[in-house]
Structures are given as C-alpha cells and as structure tokens.
Design a protein around this motif. Structure first.
Motif, mmCIF file in Angstrom:
data_model
loop_
_atom_site.group_PDB
_atom_site.id
_atom_site.type_symbol
_atom_site.label_atom_id
_atom_site.label_comp_id
_atom_site.label_asym_id
_atom_site.label_seq_id
_atom_site.Cartn_x
_atom_site.Cartn_y
_atom_site.Cartn_z
ATOM 1 N N ILE A 1 -16.280 -7.376 57.513
ATOM 2 C CA ILE A 1 -15.560 -6.549 58.482
ATOM 3 C C ILE A 1 -15.404 -7.286 59.805
ATOM 4 O O ILE A 1 -14.330 -7.275 60.419
ATOM 5 C CB ILE A 1 -16.274 -5.196 58.685
ATOM 6 C CG1 ILE A 1 -16.149 -4.335 57.423
ATOM 7 C CG2 ILE A 1 -15.729 -4.464 59.904
ATOM 8 C CD1 ILE A 1 -17.001 -3.078 57.434
ATOM 9 N N LEU A 2 -16.457 -7.939 60.249
ATOM 10 C CA LEU A 2 -16.449 -8.578 61.565
ATOM 11 C C LEU A 2 -15.744 -9.935 61.598
ATOM 12 O O LEU A 2 -15.155 -10.300 62.610
ATOM 13 C CB LEU A 2 -17.880 -8.724 62.082
ATOM 14 C CG LEU A 2 -18.588 -7.403 62.385
ATOM 15 C CD1 LEU A 2 -20.084 -7.628 62.548
ATOM 16 C CD2 LEU A 2 -17.993 -6.732 63.610
ATOM 17 N N THR A 3 -15.822 -10.695 60.491
ATOM 18 C CA THR A 3 -15.283 -12.063 60.520
ATOM 19 C C THR A 3 -14.241 -12.349 59.443
ATOM 20 O O THR A 3 -13.581 -13.386 59.510
ATOM 21 C CB THR A 3 -16.410 -13.103 60.338
ATOM 22 O OG1 THR A 3 -16.877 -13.046 58.978
ATOM 23 C CG2 THR A 3 -17.542 -12.885 61.310
ATOM 24 N N GLN B 1 -7.717 -0.990 67.799
ATOM 25 C CA GLN B 1 -6.524 -1.831 67.779
ATOM 26 C C GLN B 1 -6.640 -2.981 66.772
ATOM 27 O O GLN B 1 -6.288 -4.119 67.051
ATOM 28 C CB GLN B 1 -6.223 -2.359 69.178
ATOM 29 C CG GLN B 1 -5.953 -1.246 70.162
ATOM 30 C CD GLN B 1 -5.722 -1.735 71.568
ATOM 31 O OE1 GLN B 1 -6.075 -2.853 71.923
ATOM 32 N NE2 GLN B 1 -5.121 -0.886 72.381
ATOM 33 N N GLY B 2 -7.191 -2.669 65.601
ATOM 34 C CA GLY B 2 -7.281 -3.647 64.528
ATOM 35 C C GLY B 2 -8.445 -4.617 64.609
ATOM 36 O O GLY B 2 -8.587 -5.480 63.757
ATOM 37 N N ARG B 3 -9.279 -4.494 65.618
ATOM 38 C CA ARG B 3 -10.429 -5.399 65.764
ATOM 39 C C ARG B 3 -11.722 -4.595 65.662
ATOM 40 O O ARG B 3 -11.845 -3.524 66.240
ATOM 41 C CB ARG B 3 -10.372 -6.101 67.110
ATOM 42 C CG ARG B 3 -9.098 -6.947 67.228
ATOM 43 C CD ARG B 3 -9.171 -7.874 68.336
ATOM 44 N NE ARG B 3 -10.244 -8.829 68.033
ATOM 45 C CZ ARG B 3 -10.455 -9.918 68.716
ATOM 46 N NH1 ARG B 3 -9.703 -10.218 69.731
ATOM 47 N NH2 ARG B 3 -11.429 -10.740 68.394
ATOM 48 N N TRP B 4 -12.679 -5.178 64.961
ATOM 49 C CA TRP B 4 -13.982 -4.537 64.778
ATOM 50 C C TRP B 4 -15.021 -5.194 65.674
ATOM 51 O O TRP B 4 -14.983 -6.397 65.894
ATOM 52 C CB TRP B 4 -14.424 -4.671 63.324
ATOM 53 C CG TRP B 4 -13.677 -3.766 62.404
ATOM 54 C CD1 TRP B 4 -12.500 -4.036 61.764
ATOM 55 C CD2 TRP B 4 -14.043 -2.450 62.020
ATOM 56 N NE1 TRP B 4 -12.116 -2.974 60.998
ATOM 57 C CE2 TRP B 4 -13.052 -1.979 61.134
ATOM 58 C CE3 TRP B 4 -15.119 -1.615 62.326
ATOM 59 C CZ2 TRP B 4 -13.102 -0.713 60.558
ATOM 60 C CZ3 TRP B 4 -15.177 -0.354 61.755
ATOM 61 C CH2 TRP B 4 -14.167 0.085 60.874
ATOM 62 N N CYS B 5 -15.973 -4.382 66.132
ATOM 63 C CA CYS B 5 -17.102 -4.940 66.879
ATOM 64 C C CYS B 5 -18.351 -4.118 66.594
ATOM 65 O O CYS B 5 -18.278 -3.001 66.082
ATOM 66 C CB CYS B 5 -16.809 -4.998 68.380
ATOM 67 S SG CYS B 5 -16.676 -3.403 69.162
#
Length: 149
Positions: free
Chosen positions: A112-114, A136-140
């Motif tokens: 999910i993260l990379t 916005q399409g980015r996971w953290c």
C-alpha cells in the motif's frame, strides 16, 4: 479513506491445539489494545478477519469495543494470500479493520505504501494495529500501536 491493519493476538502452539486459539496472554493483550483504541475514540464501520480461530477471536474482542460487535470473514487475509489482489478489491472501505497474520499484514502495508510488498517497512507485533490513511491517491501511516507501548 482510513483502514486499520491488525495482527491477531498471541496464539497457543500448534502442538497444544491445532486450531491455535488465542492464549490467555494473547486475549489479555487484545483486550488491552481494544480498550486503548476505544479510549482514543476509535470507531470502525466493520471488522474483517481471515476466519482462522486466532484472528476470529481477536476480531471479536476488537468489535466489542470498536463497533457493533459483528465481524465478517474475508477469504483474502490468510498468511500467504496475494496482497495485490486484496488491495485491488479495497475500494472505498472507509474505517474498516482487517485482522490477519504475518507475513500478509506487513507485506500488505508495504504494498500500500510503496507499491512493493518486498520492501518491509513496518513490523506489526501480535495484537498490534497500524492505521493507514489515503488522501488524493497517496497513502501514509497515521499511527502504529503495539501492546507494549
């Protein structure tokens, strides 16, 4: 979108019980974590688990504190399942907790993260919970909590 990846609590050995339910210590750790998360004000919409005894028991304990007490089985949360296939079906599942096993949970977090499940970024201890947030399409990573904190 927010998801929670939880690793099941400590289980008894295979020799002791082939179903591998939670040990007494495992139950106590999951209860401690569930209480802590409830104290933090965490509420989830749904809890999914692999169907294995230790994950089912972990999910049930979490559900008593964090949602309506119901849990659901997902056949895609087993130790060696495809994280890519799981992630493809993860559409708009906001505030869902997934209770599973190693190596799947850590591989899923990495994917999910990379985008690469082999880049192990996170170690999730038994009874630990990882919160991931998508915007916005980015996971953290929002937070990671282990029972020994």
């Amino acid at each position: 979108m927010t998801i929670y990846l939880a690793r099941h609590g400590e289980a008894v050995s295979l020799e002791k019980n082939p179903e591998r339910p939670l040990s007494q210590e495992g139950k106590a750790e999951v209860e401690k974590m569930a209480h802590l998360l409830e104290t933090m004000g965490l509420k989830v919409n749904k809890i999914m688990h692999s169907g294995k005894k230790r994950a089912e028991e972990t999910a049930r304990i979490f559900s008593e504190n964090l949602c309506d007490g119901k849990t659901f089985v997902s056949k895609r949360l087993n130790p060696n399942d495809s994280v890519e296939e799981f992630f493809k079906k993860l559409k708009n599942e906001d505030k869902v907790m997934y209770v599973g096993h190693l190596p799947f949970m850590e591989r899923l977090a990495s994917f999910i993260l990379t985008g690469d499940e082999k880049k192990v970024l996170i170690k999730i201890k038994t009874s630990g919970v990882l919160c991931l947030v998508e915007s916005q399409g980015r996971w953290c990573i929002k937070w990671l909590i282990a029972p020994d904190l």
